[in-house]
Design a protein around this motif. Structure first.
Motif, PDB file in Angstrom:
ATOM      1  N   GLY A   5       0.823  -1.213   0.000  1.00 46.30           N
ATOM      2  CA  GLY A   5       0.000   0.000   0.000  1.00 46.30           C
ATOM      3  C   GLY A   5       0.852   1.256   0.000  1.00 46.30           C
ATOM      4  O   GLY A   5       2.078   1.203  -0.140  1.00 46.30           O
ATOM      5  N   PHE A   6       0.188   2.377   0.190  1.00 39.92           N
ATOM      6  CA  PHE A   6       0.837   3.693   0.083  1.00 39.92           C
ATOM      7  C   PHE A   6       1.955   3.854   1.122  1.00 39.92           C
ATOM      8  O   PHE A   6       3.135   3.959   0.790  1.00 39.92           O
ATOM      9  CB  PHE A   6      -0.242   4.784   0.236  1.00 39.92           C
ATOM     10  CG  PHE A   6       0.288   6.171   0.310  1.00 39.92           C
ATOM     11  CD1 PHE A   6       1.146   6.667  -0.653  1.00 39.92           C
ATOM     12  CD2 PHE A   6      -0.075   7.006   1.364  1.00 39.92           C
ATOM     13  CE1 PHE A   6       1.641   7.964  -0.581  1.00 39.92           C
ATOM     14  CE2 PHE A   6       0.404   8.298   1.448  1.00 39.92           C
ATOM     15  CZ  PHE A   6       1.263   8.778   0.474  1.00 39.92           C
ATOM     16  N   ILE A   7       1.598   3.850   2.393  1.00 44.60           N
ATOM     17  CA  ILE A   7       2.605   4.090   3.436  1.00 44.60           C
ATOM     18  C   ILE A   7       3.540   2.894   3.565  1.00 44.60           C
ATOM     19  O   ILE A   7       4.762   3.041   3.646  1.00 44.60           O
ATOM     20  CB  ILE A   7       1.915   4.377   4.785  1.00 44.60           C
ATOM     21  CG1 ILE A   7       1.028   5.591   4.631  1.00 44.60           C
ATOM     22  CG2 ILE A   7       2.961   4.544   5.888  1.00 44.60           C
ATOM     23  CD1 ILE A   7       0.874   6.448   5.824  1.00 44.60           C
ATOM     24  N   ASP A  41       0.585  -8.972   2.518  1.00 43.85           N
ATOM     25  CA  ASP A  41      -0.476  -8.107   1.983  1.00 43.85           C
ATOM     26  C   ASP A  41      -1.433  -8.973   1.148  1.00 43.85           C
ATOM     27  O   ASP A  41      -1.001  -9.901   0.460  1.00 43.85           O
ATOM     28  CB  ASP A  41       0.150  -7.027   1.082  1.00 43.85           C
ATOM     29  CG  ASP A  41      -0.756  -5.827   0.866  1.00 43.85           C
ATOM     30  OD1 ASP A  41      -0.376  -4.710   1.260  1.00 43.85           O
ATOM     31  OD2 ASP A  41      -1.859  -6.003   0.289  1.00 43.85           O
ATOM     32  N   ASN A  42      -2.728  -8.662   1.219  1.00 43.10           N
ATOM     33  CA  ASN A  42      -3.685  -9.429   0.401  1.00 43.10           C
ATOM     34  C   ASN A  42      -4.025  -8.731  -0.923  1.00 43.10           C
ATOM     35  O   ASN A  42      -4.900  -9.194  -1.657  1.00 43.10           O
ATOM     36  CB  ASN A  42      -4.977  -9.717   1.190  1.00 43.10           C
ATOM     37  CG  ASN A  42      -5.814  -8.480   1.425  1.00 43.10           C
ATOM     38  OD1 ASN A  42      -5.386  -7.362   1.136  1.00 43.10           O
ATOM     39  ND2 ASN A  42      -7.016  -8.663   1.955  1.00 43.10           N
ATOM     40  N   SER A  97      -5.722  -6.174  -1.577  1.00 43.57           N
ATOM     41  CA  SER A  97      -7.105  -5.706  -1.741  1.00 43.57           C
ATOM     42  C   SER A  97      -7.140  -4.269  -2.259  1.00 43.57           C
ATOM     43  O   SER A  97      -7.972  -3.938  -3.104  1.00 43.57           O
ATOM     44  CB  SER A  97      -7.879  -5.820  -0.431  1.00 43.57           C
ATOM     45  OG  SER A  97      -7.195  -5.173   0.610  1.00 43.57           O
ATOM     46  N   THR A  98      -6.253  -3.413  -1.773  1.00 44.25           N
ATOM     47  CA  THR A  98      -6.139  -2.058  -2.333  1.00 44.25           C
ATOM     48  C   THR A  98      -4.716  -1.784  -2.800  1.00 44.25           C
ATOM     49  O   THR A  98      -4.487  -0.885  -3.598  1.00 44.25           O
ATOM     50  CB  THR A  98      -6.528  -0.956  -1.302  1.00 44.25           C
ATOM     51  OG1 THR A  98      -5.673  -1.076  -0.164  1.00 44.25           O
ATOM     52  CG2 THR A  98      -7.970  -1.074  -0.871  1.00 44.25           C
ATOM     53  N   GLY A  99      -3.779  -2.543  -2.311  1.00 42.05           N
ATOM     54  CA  GLY A  99      -2.373  -2.353  -2.700  1.00 42.05           C
ATOM     55  C   GLY A  99      -2.072  -3.050  -4.019  1.00 42.05           C
ATOM     56  O   GLY A  99      -2.925  -3.732  -4.595  1.00 42.05           O
ATOM     57  N   ASP A 156      -4.019 -12.754   3.757  1.00 45.56           N
ATOM     58  CA  ASP A 156      -4.906 -11.850   4.496  1.00 45.56           C
ATOM     59  C   ASP A 156      -4.546 -11.909   5.980  1.00 45.56           C
ATOM     60  O   ASP A 156      -4.336 -13.003   6.517  1.00 45.56           O
ATOM     61  CB  ASP A 156      -6.361 -12.324   4.263  1.00 45.56           C
ATOM     62  CG  ASP A 156      -7.369 -11.285   4.671  1.00 45.56           C
ATOM     63  OD1 ASP A 156      -7.398 -10.917   5.867  1.00 45.56           O
ATOM     64  OD2 ASP A 156      -8.143 -10.839   3.806  1.00 45.56           O
ATOM     65  N   ILE A 157      -4.494 -10.744   6.640  1.00 45.32           N
ATOM     66  CA  ILE A 157      -4.121 -10.749   8.069  1.00 45.32           C
ATOM     67  C   ILE A 157      -5.167 -11.461   8.926  1.00 45.32           C
ATOM     68  O   ILE A 157      -4.897 -11.794  10.071  1.00 45.32           O
ATOM     69  CB  ILE A 157      -3.857  -9.329   8.638  1.00 45.32           C
ATOM     70  CG1 ILE A 157      -5.048  -8.397   8.387  1.00 45.32           C
ATOM     71  CG2 ILE A 157      -2.568  -8.742   8.087  1.00 45.32           C
ATOM     72  CD1 ILE A 157      -4.990  -7.115   9.223  1.00 45.32           C
ATOM     73  N   SER A 206      -1.698   3.210  13.083  1.00 48.14           N
ATOM     74  CA  SER A 206      -2.880   3.914  13.571  1.00 48.14           C
ATOM     75  C   SER A 206      -3.297   5.012  12.583  1.00 48.14           C
ATOM     76  O   SER A 206      -3.064   4.883  11.371  1.00 48.14           O
ATOM     77  CB  SER A 206      -2.650   4.485  14.967  1.00 48.14           C
ATOM     78  OG  SER A 206      -3.846   5.017  15.478  1.00 48.14           O
TER      79      SER A 206
HETATM   80  N1  LIG Z   1      -2.374   7.676   4.207  1.00 51.03           N
HETATM   81  C1  LIG Z   1      -2.183   8.452   5.260  1.00 51.03           C
HETATM   82  O1  LIG Z   1      -2.082   9.694   5.184  1.00 51.03           O
HETATM   83  C2  LIG Z   1      -2.042   7.851   6.627  1.00 51.03           C
HETATM   84  C3  LIG Z   1      -1.658   8.664   7.654  1.00 51.03           C
HETATM   85  C4  LIG Z   1      -1.487   8.112   8.921  1.00 51.03           C
HETATM   86  C5  LIG Z   1      -1.699   6.778   9.129  1.00 51.03           C
HETATM   87  N2  LIG Z   1      -2.095   5.997   8.113  1.00 51.03           N
HETATM   88  C6  LIG Z   1      -2.296   4.599   8.402  1.00 51.03           C
HETATM   89  O2  LIG Z   1      -1.334   3.807   7.708  1.00 51.03           O
HETATM   90  C7  LIG Z   1      -1.934   2.542   7.394  1.00 51.03           C
HETATM   91  C8  LIG Z   1      -1.819   2.312   5.881  1.00 51.03           C
HETATM   92  O3  LIG Z   1      -2.474   3.365   5.197  1.00 51.03           O
HETATM   93  P1  LIG Z   1      -2.300   3.561   3.620  1.00 51.03           P
HETATM   94  O4  LIG Z   1      -2.700   4.948   3.327  1.00 51.03           O
HETATM   95  O5  LIG Z   1      -0.947   3.099   3.199  1.00 51.03           O
HETATM   96  O6  LIG Z   1      -3.439   2.569   3.063  1.00 51.03           O
HETATM   97  P2  LIG Z   1      -3.414   1.635   1.750  1.00 51.03           P
HETATM   98  O7  LIG Z   1      -4.834   1.245   1.495  1.00 51.03           O
HETATM   99  O8  LIG Z   1      -2.631   2.278   0.659  1.00 51.03           O
HETATM  100  O9  LIG Z   1      -2.600   0.368   2.255  1.00 51.03           O
HETATM  101  C9  LIG Z   1      -3.182  -0.638   3.032  1.00 51.03           C
HETATM  102  C10 LIG Z   1      -2.589  -1.956   2.556  1.00 51.03           C
HETATM  103  O10 LIG Z   1      -3.149  -2.989   3.373  1.00 51.03           O
HETATM  104  C11 LIG Z   1      -3.534  -4.063   2.522  1.00 51.03           C
HETATM  105  N3  LIG Z   1      -4.627  -4.783   3.202  1.00 51.03           N
HETATM  106  C12 LIG Z   1      -5.892  -4.331   3.426  1.00 51.03           C
HETATM  107  N4  LIG Z   1      -6.605  -5.259   4.065  1.00 51.03           N
HETATM  108  C13 LIG Z   1      -5.779  -6.317   4.249  1.00 51.03           C
HETATM  109  C14 LIG Z   1      -5.936  -7.597   4.839  1.00 51.03           C
HETATM  110  N5  LIG Z   1      -7.124  -7.979   5.366  1.00 51.03           N
HETATM  111  N6  LIG Z   1      -4.889  -8.453   4.864  1.00 51.03           N
HETATM  112  C15 LIG Z   1      -3.688  -8.076   4.316  1.00 51.03           C
HETATM  113  N7  LIG Z   1      -3.482  -6.884   3.737  1.00 51.03           N
HETATM  114  C16 LIG Z   1      -4.503  -6.015   3.708  1.00 51.03           C
HETATM  115  C17 LIG Z   1      -3.966  -3.432   1.212  1.00 51.03           C
HETATM  116  O11 LIG Z   1      -3.908  -4.322   0.111  1.00 51.03           O
HETATM  117  C18 LIG Z   1      -2.940  -2.290   1.094  1.00 51.03           C
HETATM  118  O12 LIG Z   1      -1.779  -2.713   0.412  1.00 51.03           O
HETATM  119  C19 LIG Z   1      -3.381   2.610   7.886  1.00 51.03           C
HETATM  120  O13 LIG Z   1      -3.450   2.044   9.191  1.00 51.03           O
HETATM  121  C20 LIG Z   1      -3.659   4.102   7.965  1.00 51.03           C
HETATM  122  O14 LIG Z   1      -4.646   4.417   8.899  1.00 51.03           O
HETATM  123  C21 LIG Z   1      -2.259   6.486   6.871  1.00 51.03           C
END
Ligand SMILES: NC(=O)c1ccc[n+]([C@@H]2O[C@H](COP(=O)([O-])OP(=O)(O)OC[C@H]3O[C@@H](n4cnc5c(N)ncnc54)[C@H](O)[C@@H]3O)[C@@H](O)[C@H]2O)c1
Length: 139
Positions: free
Chosen positions: A10-12, A31-32, A34-36, A51-52, A115
Motif C-alpha cells: 500500500g501507500f505508506i 499483503d492481500n 485488496s487495495t495495494g 490476508d491478516i 494507527s
Molecule cells: N495515508 C495516510 O495519510 C495515513 C496517515 C497516517 C496513518 N495511516 C495509516 O497507515 C496505514 C496504511 O495506510 P495507507 O494509506 O498506506 O493505506 P493503503 O490502502 O494504501 O494500504 C493498506 C494496505 O493494506 C492491505 N490490506 C488491506 N486489508 C488487508 C488484509 N485484510 N490483509 C492483508 N493486507 C490487507 C492493502 O492491500 C494495502 O496494500 C493505515 O493504518 C492508515 O490508517 C495512513
C-alpha cells in the motif's frame, strides 16, 4: 535486522519497505492486495500474499521470525467503514488481534502500529501526541 511489513503493497507500507531495504534490512511484506499493488513492492523484499485475518499468518510469522513488525495493513476507507462496519472490524480489529497473536507466538519483541490521526477526531493541532485523548468520529 529482519522486518515484516503488513500492508507493504500500500501507500505508506511500500515507502516503509523501501526505507528498510535501503537501510540493509531483510524485509518481508504481508499483503492481500485488496487495495495495494504488487508493483509497489520493492523487488528486494520477500512478498507473501495473505490476508491478516487468515490464521495461516501464525506459521508464516513464526517461520520469518522478524525482529520488528510494522503493521500497516488496514481498511482505510471511512465511508466503507460506515457502510460495512462488520467487514471494517474484521480487518482492523480482528485482523490486528490475529497478527498480535501471531507475533506473540513467534516471540516478536517490537510491533509498530501506524494507527491514524483520525483517532483524535476533529481536533486541530499541528502535531498530535500519542498521549492526546482519542475522540474518533468514525469506526
Ligand atoms: N495515508 C495516510 O495519510 C495515513 C496517515 C497516517 C496513518 N495511516 C495509516 O497507515 C496505514 C496504511 O495506510 P495507507 O494509506 O498506506 O493505506 P493503503 O490502502 O494504501 O494500504 C493498506 C494496505 O493494506 C492491505 N490490506 C488491506 N486489508 C488487508 C488484509 N485484510 N490483509 C492483508 N493486507 C490487507 C492493502 O492491500 C494495502 O496494500 C493505515 O493504518 C492508515 O490508517 C495512513
Amino acid at each position: 535486522m529482519r522486518a515484516l511489513v503488513t500492508g507493504g503493497a500500500g501507500f505508506i507500507g511500500s515507502h516503509m519497505v523501501d526505507e528498510l531495504v535501503s537501510a540493509g534490512a531483510e524485509v518481508h511484506v504481508l499483503d492481500n492486495l485488496s487495495t495495494g499493488s504488487k508493483r509497489n513492492v520493492n523487488p528486494r523484499a520477500f512478498f507473501h500474499e495473505v490476508d491478516i485475518r487468515n490464521e495461516a499468518i501464525r506459521s508464516l510469522v513464526s517461520d520469518i521470525r522478524p525482529d520488528v513488525v510494522f503493521h500497516m495493513a488496514a481498511q482505510v476507507d471511512v465511508q466503507r467503514s460506515v457502510k460495512q462496519p462488520q467487514e471494517d472490524a474484521s480487518i482492523n480489529l480482528v485482523g490486528t488481534v490475529n497478527l498480535l497473536e501471531a507475533c506473540r507466538q513467534a516471540e516478536v519483541r517490537k510491533i509498530i502500529y501506524a494507527s491514524s490521526c483520525a483517532v483524535y477526531g476533529n481536533t486541530v493541532k499541528e502535531r498530535m501526541e500519542e498521549t492526546d485523548p482519542a475522540a474518533p468520529i468514525s469506526y
